[in-house]
Design a protein around this motif. Structure first.
Motif, PDB file in Angstrom:
ATOM      1  N   PHE A 186      33.626  44.651  27.983  1.00  0.00           N
ATOM      2  CA  PHE A 186      34.996  44.178  28.183  1.00  0.00           C
ATOM      3  C   PHE A 186      35.978  45.344  28.169  1.00  0.00           C
ATOM      4  O   PHE A 186      36.930  45.386  28.969  1.00  0.00           O
ATOM      5  N   ALA A 187      35.781  46.278  27.248  1.00  0.00           N
ATOM      6  CA  ALA A 187      36.680  47.433  27.188  1.00  0.00           C
ATOM      7  C   ALA A 187      36.622  48.237  28.475  1.00  0.00           C
ATOM      8  O   ALA A 187      37.656  48.671  29.011  1.00  0.00           O
ATOM      9  N   GLU A 188      35.416  48.448  29.011  1.00  0.00           N
ATOM     10  CA  GLU A 188      35.264  49.182  30.270  1.00  0.00           C
ATOM     11  C   GLU A 188      35.983  48.462  31.406  1.00  0.00           C
ATOM     12  O   GLU A 188      36.659  49.089  32.230  1.00  0.00           O
ATOM     13  N   ALA A 189      35.832  47.137  31.454  1.00  0.00           N
ATOM     14  CA  ALA A 189      36.488  46.365  32.515  1.00  0.00           C
ATOM     15  C   ALA A 189      38.003  46.459  32.403  1.00  0.00           C
ATOM     16  O   ALA A 189      38.704  46.585  33.417  1.00  0.00           O
ATOM     17  N   ALA A 190      38.518  46.413  31.177  1.00  0.00           N
ATOM     18  CA  ALA A 190      39.965  46.499  30.977  1.00  0.00           C
ATOM     19  C   ALA A 190      40.491  47.871  31.372  1.00  0.00           C
ATOM     20  O   ALA A 190      41.537  47.990  32.032  1.00  0.00           O
ATOM     21  N   VAL A 191      39.781  48.914  30.983  1.00  0.00           N
ATOM     22  CA  VAL A 191      40.215  50.273  31.315  1.00  0.00           C
ATOM     23  C   VAL A 191      40.206  50.484  32.821  1.00  0.00           C
ATOM     24  O   VAL A 191      41.124  51.100  33.386  1.00  0.00           O
ATOM     25  N   GLU A 192      39.194  49.961  33.491  1.00  0.00           N
ATOM     26  CA  GLU A 192      39.126  50.088  34.948  1.00  0.00           C
ATOM     27  C   GLU A 192      40.316  49.398  35.621  1.00  0.00           C
ATOM     28  O   GLU A 192      40.736  49.801  36.708  1.00  0.00           O
ATOM     29  N   ALA A 193      40.846  48.356  34.979  1.00  0.00           N
ATOM     30  CA  ALA A 193      41.970  47.625  35.570  1.00  0.00           C
ATOM     31  C   ALA A 193      43.305  48.311  35.329  1.00  0.00           C
ATOM     32  O   ALA A 193      44.316  47.922  35.911  1.00  0.00           O
ATOM     33  N   CYS A 194      43.331  49.314  34.462  1.00  0.00           N
ATOM     34  CA  CYS A 194      44.577  50.009  34.133  1.00  0.00           C
ATOM     35  C   CYS A 194      44.871  51.070  35.190  1.00  0.00           C
ATOM     36  O   CYS A 194      44.050  51.965  35.422  1.00  0.00           O
ATOM     37  N   ASP A 195      46.026  50.980  35.817  1.00  0.00           N
ATOM     38  CA  ASP A 195      46.378  51.974  36.831  1.00  0.00           C
ATOM     39  C   ASP A 195      47.724  52.620  36.533  1.00  0.00           C
ATOM     40  O   ASP A 195      48.391  53.148  37.418  1.00  0.00           O
ATOM     41  N   ASP A 196      48.148  52.569  35.260  1.00  0.00           N
ATOM     42  CA  ASP A 196      49.383  53.218  34.840  1.00  0.00           C
ATOM     43  C   ASP A 196      49.049  54.361  33.890  1.00  0.00           C
ATOM     44  O   ASP A 196      48.002  54.362  33.226  1.00  0.00           O
ATOM     45  N   ALA A 197      49.972  55.304  33.772  1.00  0.00           N
ATOM     46  CA  ALA A 197      49.772  56.398  32.815  1.00  0.00           C
ATOM     47  C   ALA A 197      49.870  55.899  31.380  1.00  0.00           C
ATOM     48  O   ALA A 197      49.275  56.475  30.465  1.00  0.00           O
ATOM     49  N   ASP A 198      50.640  54.837  31.191  1.00  0.00           N
ATOM     50  CA  ASP A 198      50.816  54.266  29.857  1.00  0.00           C
ATOM     51  C   ASP A 198      50.565  52.754  29.933  1.00  0.00           C
ATOM     52  O   ASP A 198      51.483  51.951  29.859  1.00  0.00           O
ATOM     53  N   PRO A 199      49.310  52.353  30.080  1.00  0.00           N
ATOM     54  CA  PRO A 199      48.974  50.945  30.318  1.00  0.00           C
ATOM     55  C   PRO A 199      49.186  50.070  29.085  1.00  0.00           C
ATOM     56  O   PRO A 199      49.347  50.560  27.961  1.00  0.00           O
ATOM     57  N   VAL A 200      49.169  48.755  29.327  1.00  0.00           N
ATOM     58  CA  VAL A 200      49.324  47.757  28.265  1.00  0.00           C
ATOM     59  C   VAL A 200      48.135  46.802  28.324  1.00  0.00           C
ATOM     60  O   VAL A 200      47.844  46.226  29.373  1.00  0.00           O
ATOM     61  N   ILE A 201      47.447  46.643  27.197  1.00  0.00           N
ATOM     62  CA  ILE A 201      46.346  45.687  27.105  1.00  0.00           C
ATOM     63  C   ILE A 201      46.631  44.745  25.947  1.00  0.00           C
ATOM     64  O   ILE A 201      46.967  45.179  24.846  1.00  0.00           O
TER      65      ILE A 201
END
Length: 546
Positions: A186-201
């Motif tokens: 799940f963490a890998e999938a979330a990180v892959e979805a982040c396309d900002d320099a300062d993402p929000v999860i």
């Protein structure tokens, strides 16, 4: 798909979405007061939903939101040869869905539908299908992972532990391994979805106790991570029964903001951190310091979509269901009580039935005059403890009906039939009382559903003092200890005998609270709090410096 638990602060900043951002804000060197009591916008319905969307958009300020939950908001199933979409019918996914549709982003969840893979493109499907607004990123789990992560560690270790039931908690090393593996996926999938320099999860619930740390290691300190733990947080002396306690705490403390239902749960969490780790716990600010990073621990009381529940209770379907149900069970001229629960050992259903048994035994004048309707939903039936609850409930209902029932009256009407939201709201609306006898409950939304559906304000809520909802609803409910059988029987009689003006006064108070503190206020308050943590204003910075 497994059934999860269905089963919450200062004025909002004036800066709106689209305003220019002045780079990545510096983390505050101290703490500023951000509590739910300070950040309540009130309202309900469309205004409340809009406030939640505005709060999310203001905090995100153009960034992409990534939400993570075990349950997905949309699933794809086969209906014959055709693929159909199952949509969120209620609960958290139904509340978050319109907000994320507005702000956009990615929702990461377990792809549990039998046709989910068919429609996914590189594990992603755009939803809702008729007007795509965000990405649903599915994580695929095999049977071994589901057994170990979901049925195993999540629900045979963390669930009983969080409900202070260490005798039922089992800490299998194989289950822990699966839990770690799935959190990694799940963490890998979330990180892959982040396309900002300062993402929000935004992580949801106890299924992901390790994922925040895994994401933090990949994204660094510029990411803003937040999580809501939907279960109670038990005392530190209970939590230390978990052999993986320190790993779980490190996982959760990778968040910038960690939310619980009540202030007591926040306190218990800080007690646990202080007793288990060497981190600096600031009691005055409810903050945990780890070198230059801080985790703010805050209470946010989750609510329901109260306006939607009230509207459902006022539909023709609700009225038609009640008319048919009442006729089938001879309820037209009788007083009616209701209980609605997953068949879970934490809900105190057997204890409730024992109190009803004592009520009918010691108050024979109510036999034939009062019927209790118990709506049960089978849950996690792969787990032996849950199957045992189902068996005990069925046996107890049969025993009570055999002992007190007559040819034209049954004291307990028990059903596990799937009811629509409108039908359930109709049942709530026409009940004279609702019994919530949880032995331990993070919040308990049945209490709030009952109040929202009580359009005629004639019902009485009998509520366990061990449910998180008692903190906010206790003044207008009849509070009980679920294990005090005679006292629960007394409370049933009190509720049935309560004068009409007192019933109305209490229910009006309950409805006002539930309609005001709805699920959209719960969403909004977390994003407002996140914004004040990340971007404190001048007054807040001055207070910190002082």
């Amino acid at each position: 798909m497994p059934s999860d638990e269905r089963e919450s602060d200062a004025p909002a900043p004036t800066e709106r979405p689209g305003a220019e951002r002045a780079g990545k804000p510096t983390r505050p060197p101290g703490w500023f007061d951000v509590t739910p009591s300070d950040d309540r916008s009130g309202g309900s319905g469309a205004d409340s939903k809009a406030a939640a969307t505005d709060a999310a958009a203001s905090f995100l300020d153009g960034r992409r939101l990534v939400v993570m939950s075990n349950r997905q908001p949309y699933s794809h199933e086969y209906d014959g040869d055709e693929v159909v979409v199952n949509r969120p019918a209620g609960g958290l996914t139904a509340a978050l869905d319109p907000v994320i549709q507005t702000v956009g982003g990615t929702w990461v969840a377990w792809g549990s539908g039998e046709a989910d893979r068919v429609v996914a493109d590189d594990d992603v499907v755009e939803v809702p299908p008729e007007d795509p607004a965000y990405d649903l990123r599915r994580v695929w789990l095999d049977e071994e992972q589901v057994d170990g992560y979901y049925y195993g560690y999540s629900n045979q270790a963390l669930w009983p532990l969080s409900h202070s039931d260490t005798t039922r908690a089992t800490f299998s090393r194989d289950d822990w391994k699966c839990y770690r593996e799935v959190n990694e996926l799940f963490a890998e999938a979330a990180v892959e979805a982040c396309d900002d320099a300062d993402p929000v999860i935004w992580f949801q619930d106890y299924h992901f106790g390790l994922a925040p740390q895994m994401a933090r290691e990949r994204l660094g300190e510029d990411a803003f991570l937040m999580q809501f733990w939907h279960l109670p947080w038990t005392g530190w002396d209970v939590f230390r029964a978990c052999p993986q306690a320190e790993q779980l705490l490190d996982g959760l403390l990778a968040n910038d903001l960690l939310g619980f239902h009540t202030a007591a749960y926040c306190q218990h969490f800080l007690d646990t951190v202080e007793a288990t780790t060497d981190y600096d716990v600031d009691r005055g600010t409810r903050c945990v310091r780890q070198n230059d990073r801080r985790t703010y621990v805050r209470p946010f009381r989750i609510g329901i979509d109260a306006d939607a529940q009230a509207a459902a209770a006022d539909t023709d379907e609700a009225a038609s269901f009640w008319e048919t149900f009442a006729d089938a069970h001879g309820l037209e001229d009788r007083r009616v009580g209701v209980g609605v629960d997953r068949l879970d050992y934490t809900k105190g259903i057997v204890e409730r039935l024992e109190a009803l048994e004592q009520f009918f035994e010691t108050r024979p004048e109510w036999r034939g005059e009062f019927t209790f309707v118990q709506k049960g939903s089978e849950s996690r039936s792969r787990i032996p403890a849950y199957r045992k609850v189902q068996e005990r409930v069925e046996a107890k209902v049969a025993d009570i009906n055999s002992r007190f029932g007559t040819t034209d009256w049954q004291p307990i009407v028990y059903t596990t039939e799937m009811l629509s939201g409108e039908a359930l709201a109709g049942l709530y609306r026409h009940a004279d009382l609702c019994l919530v006898t949880s032995l331990r409950d993070g919040m308990n939304l049945v209490a709030k559903e009952f109040a929202a559906a009580q359009l005629d304000t004639t019902g009485v809520l009998v509520l366990s003092e061990l449910a998180g909802a008692s903190d906010e609803l206790g003044d207008d409910a009849v509070l009980i200890h679920p294990s005090d059988t005679p006292a629960v029987a007394d409370a049933i009689e009190r509720a049935l005998s309560m004068p009409a003006d007192e019933r109305e006064r209490r229910m009006r108070g309950l409805r006002e609270q539930v309609l005001d503190a709805d699920v959209y206020e719960w969403i909004a308050s977390q994003f407002r709090t996140a914004e004040r943590i990340e971007r404190p204003g001048p007054e807040q910075e001055s207070a910190v410096d002082a």
